[in-house]
Each structure stands twice: as structure tokens, then as C-alpha cells.
Design a protein around this motif. Structure first.
Motif, PDB file in Angstrom:
ATOM      1  N   ASP A 216     -31.123  89.697 -14.704  1.00  0.00           N
ATOM      2  CA  ASP A 216     -31.254  88.247 -14.661  1.00  0.00           C
ATOM      3  C   ASP A 216     -31.068  87.717 -13.245  1.00  0.00           C
ATOM      4  O   ASP A 216     -30.111  88.079 -12.552  1.00  0.00           O
ATOM      5  N   CYS A 217     -31.982  86.841 -12.826  1.00  0.00           N
ATOM      6  CA  CYS A 217     -31.910  86.213 -11.509  1.00  0.00           C
ATOM      7  C   CYS A 217     -31.499  84.749 -11.593  1.00  0.00           C
ATOM      8  O   CYS A 217     -31.134  84.145 -10.579  1.00  0.00           O
ATOM      9  N   VAL A 218     -31.583  84.164 -12.785  1.00  0.00           N
ATOM     10  CA  VAL A 218     -31.171  82.787 -13.041  1.00  0.00           C
ATOM     11  C   VAL A 218     -30.283  82.806 -14.269  1.00  0.00           C
ATOM     12  O   VAL A 218     -30.597  83.496 -15.254  1.00  0.00           O
ATOM     13  N   GLY A 219     -29.178  82.079 -14.231  1.00  0.00           N
ATOM     14  CA  GLY A 219     -28.284  82.134 -15.375  1.00  0.00           C
ATOM     15  C   GLY A 219     -27.440  80.889 -15.571  1.00  0.00           C
ATOM     16  O   GLY A 219     -27.158  80.155 -14.617  1.00  0.00           O
ATOM     17  N   HIS A 220     -27.071  80.663 -16.828  1.00  0.00           N
ATOM     18  CA  HIS A 220     -26.162  79.583 -17.212  1.00  0.00           C
ATOM     19  C   HIS A 220     -25.121  80.172 -18.157  1.00  0.00           C
ATOM     20  O   HIS A 220     -25.476  80.900 -19.095  1.00  0.00           O
ATOM     21  N   LEU A 221     -23.864  79.872 -17.906  1.00  0.00           N
ATOM     22  CA  LEU A 221     -22.824  80.265 -18.856  1.00  0.00           C
ATOM     23  C   LEU A 221     -21.925  79.075 -19.128  1.00  0.00           C
ATOM     24  O   LEU A 221     -21.717  78.223 -18.252  1.00  0.00           O
ATOM     25  N   SER A 222     -21.414  79.006 -20.344  1.00  0.00           N
ATOM     26  CA  SER A 222     -20.562  77.879 -20.723  1.00  0.00           C
ATOM     27  C   SER A 222     -19.457  78.354 -21.646  1.00  0.00           C
ATOM     28  O   SER A 222     -19.590  79.372 -22.329  1.00  0.00           O
ATOM     29  N   PHE A 223     -18.369  77.613 -21.634  1.00  0.00           N
ATOM     30  CA  PHE A 223     -17.255  77.895 -22.538  1.00  0.00           C
ATOM     31  C   PHE A 223     -16.433  76.624 -22.733  1.00  0.00           C
ATOM     32  O   PHE A 223     -16.508  75.688 -21.937  1.00  0.00           O
ATOM     33  N   ASP A 224     -15.677  76.611 -23.817  1.00  0.00           N
ATOM     34  CA  ASP A 224     -14.877  75.443 -24.155  1.00  0.00           C
ATOM     35  C   ASP A 224     -13.607  75.384 -23.320  1.00  0.00           C
ATOM     36  O   ASP A 224     -13.032  76.412 -22.939  1.00  0.00           O
ATOM     37  N   LEU A 225     -13.181  74.166 -23.049  1.00  0.00           N
ATOM     38  CA  LEU A 225     -11.901  73.906 -22.407  1.00  0.00           C
ATOM     39  C   LEU A 225     -10.936  73.346 -23.448  1.00  0.00           C
ATOM     40  O   LEU A 225     -11.367  72.868 -24.505  1.00  0.00           O
ATOM     41  N   PRO A 226      -9.631  73.385 -23.177  1.00  0.00           N
ATOM     42  CA  PRO A 226      -8.684  72.775 -24.116  1.00  0.00           C
ATOM     43  C   PRO A 226      -8.997  71.296 -24.334  1.00  0.00           C
ATOM     44  O   PRO A 226      -9.596  70.636 -23.486  1.00  0.00           O
ATOM     45  N   LEU A 227      -8.632  70.793 -25.498  1.00  0.00           N
ATOM     46  CA  LEU A 227      -8.765  69.375 -25.830  1.00  0.00           C
ATOM     47  C   LEU A 227     -10.218  68.934 -25.939  1.00  0.00           C
ATOM     48  O   LEU A 227     -10.538  67.763 -25.750  1.00  0.00           O
ATOM     49  N   GLY A 228     -11.115  69.888 -26.215  1.00  0.00           N
ATOM     50  CA  GLY A 228     -12.500  69.529 -26.481  1.00  0.00           C
ATOM     51  C   GLY A 228     -13.401  69.459 -25.282  1.00  0.00           C
ATOM     52  O   GLY A 228     -14.571  69.059 -25.405  1.00  0.00           O
ATOM     53  N   GLY A 229     -12.924  69.829 -24.105  1.00  0.00           N
ATOM     54  CA  GLY A 229     -13.755  69.808 -22.910  1.00  0.00           C
ATOM     55  C   GLY A 229     -14.690  71.000 -22.848  1.00  0.00           C
ATOM     56  O   GLY A 229     -14.639  71.916 -23.672  1.00  0.00           O
TER      57      GLY A 229
END
Length: 384
Positions: A216-229
Motif C-alpha cells: 500500500d502506498c496510500v492509507g487511512h487508519l482510524s480508532f476510537d478515543l475515550p468518551l466517544g472521540g
């Protein structure tokens, strides 16, 4: 006479420089060698690389010997530590060799190329009472240290979201994808600045390989933060523009870091959504809560000027002498590695959430949570 005796006693208490060998004379090794060679805490003993000609060229710059293997360096020179600046796939074997010889170890990011190998490295260091430290360079910059201070003081309030962008043109790496190449910087920063550290339970990642490179040369990653962030990280090797930016939005204020703007690397915005107290938000239907906006001032904190790598090598020496985990310890690097490992599994699942592995109980928490974290770079000669 008493004055002269005091001077002698003061000199006796000055710790000797620590001996270090740098393994790897490629892209990052010269930067480490330069900082070790000029730091009062360190005595650069040797440069080690399988490419002996390349090692010799770098070693000549600092008038130290060049050797072709770590074993030769360990057998020949009186060293206290080994700094590893080689491809990620080699970190595990080199680090275990150095730790097995009783040497402290500094490792270029990422800690290892697999989670289990990272666990091996951290366990080996802790069982021997040795310092294993990750070269998470951004954590030693004045801007990121100030970001930590702002968040830990509660100036932003509760964190609602984090958007991080790290994009540029190249370099497409031969052995890792864009996540493993660029995201460790942002993950290490988040682990350092967030009061709760980097502790997501799951990761969701999406990547693309439009060039057909096999990674992969382009990427997005995400995850939850405490309190719904929510936190989101965008990494890209194909952008014609270079961006190094992070936005941390809170209930009180928003912090923007722009690493490519030396005149205004940090900006704090007293602007945002005006929310009712959290208890009231739970009690009321969110659709019925009137949203208002706060429009306040913007300011940029003053930042000192000092080289991050200089502060990093000073912290390495201080951690060794004080027999404590470094600020960017093996345990903290393992947290970053856990997210990278989950990112790979999420990609294999087509972007579905993947659980982040938890370190074994035997591994100490160590690292960014230490009280010493606010004193990075306070070793001898580290001040700007």
C-alpha cells in the motif's frame, strides 16, 4: 587549596562518556552517528555495516573505526550501547545479540517487523535490566513536548477528535508499506501527548496500491478515543505536496501542529462547539440540544530551538545512568507496534476492525507515562 580540591572532586563525579557503536550506515545511521559523536554523554566507538565500504566512508567523517559485523564490534570495542539503524526486519536479531552481550539498545522505528519479535526484544531487555529505547524522534521536538504539556494540563478539555496527515512524494520502501513507514511517527506522538496514552482496543485501516508495487502506498487508519472521540491518520507516498500536520480538537480548545511552518508550528484556537455539561448531554436527547459556537482568540506558544536527536541521545544516556525506562521505552514502542500489527490485520480483512494485541503482563508499563517525560533532553549538553 580547598578550591582546587573541590574542583578535583567535581571532576571525579563527572560521569565518563558512554561508548556506543552505530549499526547501519545507510539513510538514518549518519544522523545518529553525528549526534552521538558530538554529544558530551557519548563516545562514538565504531560504525558497523555489512557494506564495509559504506561503513568506512561514514566512519571516516568521525575518525572512528568501521567494522562489517556487530559481533566484531562487540569483541573489539569497549561499548555500553548499540544504536540500530537498519531495516525493520533485522531489528530483532541485532537487538537480541546486543542485549545478550549486556549492551543497552536504541532502535530506529518501528521497533520490529512483527509483534512477537517486539515482545521478544522488550522481554529480553527487561529480564536483563537493560535499557531498550525506540528512536521516536518527534517526541523529542519542542513542539511535541509542548503539545503534551497542553493536553496533560487539561487546556484542551476532553479530546473529541484527532486528525493527522503525513503525506509526501516518496520514498516507496522495498520492505514495508506506507503504514509501517510513516504512521509510527504519528502513533508515537499520540502515545506521548495523550494523557491516557495510545490504548485503542481495535483498529480499522484502508489502503491502496495504485502503482502496483505490491504494498500500500496510500492509507487511512482510524480508532476510537475515550468518551466517544475518534482518531484518524492519513499517510501517503504519492502526494506532490508535503504535509506534516495534526489537529487535536477538545471541548475547550483546539490545538494545531504544523511541523513545516517554523514560524508557527503550534497554534491554539479558543474556538469550537459550545457543549452543555456531559451529564446534561446524557440526560437530553442529543437532537434537542441547541448547538452554539465559541469564537475566541488564537495564539502560538513560544518554543525553544534545539535538535530533537540531540535531546534523544541525551535521554538515552540519562536512562542508562539512572537505570530507568527511557521516555520512548521498549514498552511504549511495543504499544505503537501493536497498532501497526492490528493495521495489517485490518487490511487483510478488507478494512474490518482488528483487535490490538495486549503486551504480556510481565512487560512493565514504562515509557511515556513516567514523570521524567516532562524533562526530555535535560541530560548534559542537551539544552539549546
Amino acid at each position: 587549596m580547598d578550591s582546587q580540591n573541590s574542583i578535583v572532586r567535581l571532576k571525579d563525579r563527572t560521569p565518563r562518556p558512554l561508548g556506543v557503536a552505530v549499526v547501519g550506515a545507510g539513510y538514518w545511521g549518519p544522523n545518529l552517528a553525528r549526534n552521538f559523536a558530538t554529544a558530551p554523554d557519548w563516545d562514538l566507538k565504531a560504525i558497523c555495516d555489512l557494506d564495509t565500504e559504506r561503513a568506512a566512508v561514514l566512519a571516516a567523517r568521525f575518525r572512528v573505526p568501521a567494522v562489517g559485523s556487530l559481533d566484531e564490534a562487540l569483541d573489539t570495542f569497549d561499548i555500553d550501547a548499540v544504536a540500530i539503524a537498519t531495516p525493520a526486519r533485522t531489528h530483532h536479531g541485532i537487538a537480541l545479540t546486543a542485549l545478550g552481550a549486556g549492551k543497552h539498545v536504541l532502535v530506529e522505528k518501528p521497533l520490529a517487523d512483527h509483534w512477537d519479535r517486539g515482545v521478544d526484544m522488550v522481554t529480553a531487555a527487561e529480564s536483563r535490566g537493560l535499557v531498550l529505547m525506540a528512536d521516536h524522534t518527534y517526541c523529542y521536538t519542542p513542539a511535541v513536548q509542548k503539545m503534551r504539556e497542553v493536553l496533560h494540563d487539561g487546556d484542551l478539555g476532553e479530546v473529541l477528535y484527532i486528525d493527522s496527515v503525513r503525506i509526501n512524494l516518496g520514498l516507496v520502501q522495498p520492505d514495508v508499506d506506507v503504514f509501517w513507514d510513516l504512521a509510527p511517527h504519528d502513533l508515537a506522538i499520540l502515545d506521548y501527548i495523550l494523557p491516557e496514552g495510545l490504548a485503542p482496543e481495535t483498529i480499522s485501516a484502508h489502503g491502496a496500491d495504485p502503482l502496483g508495487t505490491g504494498r500500500d502506498c496510500v492509507g487511512h487508519l482510524s480508532f476510537d478515543l475515550p468518551l466517544g472521540g475518534m482518531a484518524h491518520i492519513h499517510v501517503n507516498w504519492l502526494s506532490p505536496t508535503k504535509i506534516r500536520q495534526m489537529v487535536v480538537g477538545g471541548t475547550k480548545r483546539t490545538l494545531v501542529w504544523d511541523d513545516l511552518n517554523p514560524q508557527q508550528r503550534l497554534s491554539v484556537y479558543d474556538r469550537g462547539v459550545q457543549l452543555p455539561p456531559r451529564g446534561a448531554r446524557r440526560a437530553l436527547d442529543r437532537r434537542d440540544v441547541a448547538i452554539s459556537y465559541r469564537l475566541g482568540d488564537t495564539w502560538s506558544p513560544a518554543l525553544p530551538e534545539r535538535e530533537a536527536l540531540g535531546s534523544m541521545v541525551a535521554e538515552f544516556a540519562t536512562a542508562i545512568r539512572d537505570a530507568r525506562p527511557s521516555v520512548t521505552s521498549g514498552a511504549s514502542a511495543l504499544r505503537v507496534l501493536g497498532v501497526l500489527d492490528a493495521t495489517t490485520r485490518s487490511l487483510q480483512l478488507g478494512g474490518a476492525q482488528a483487535a490490538v494485541a495486549e503486551p504480556p503482563v510481565a512487560i512493565a508499563t514504562g515509557g511515556y507515562g513516567q514523570e521524567t517525560a516532562g524533562e526530555i533532553g535535560m541530560g548534559r549538553g542537551a539544552e539549546a
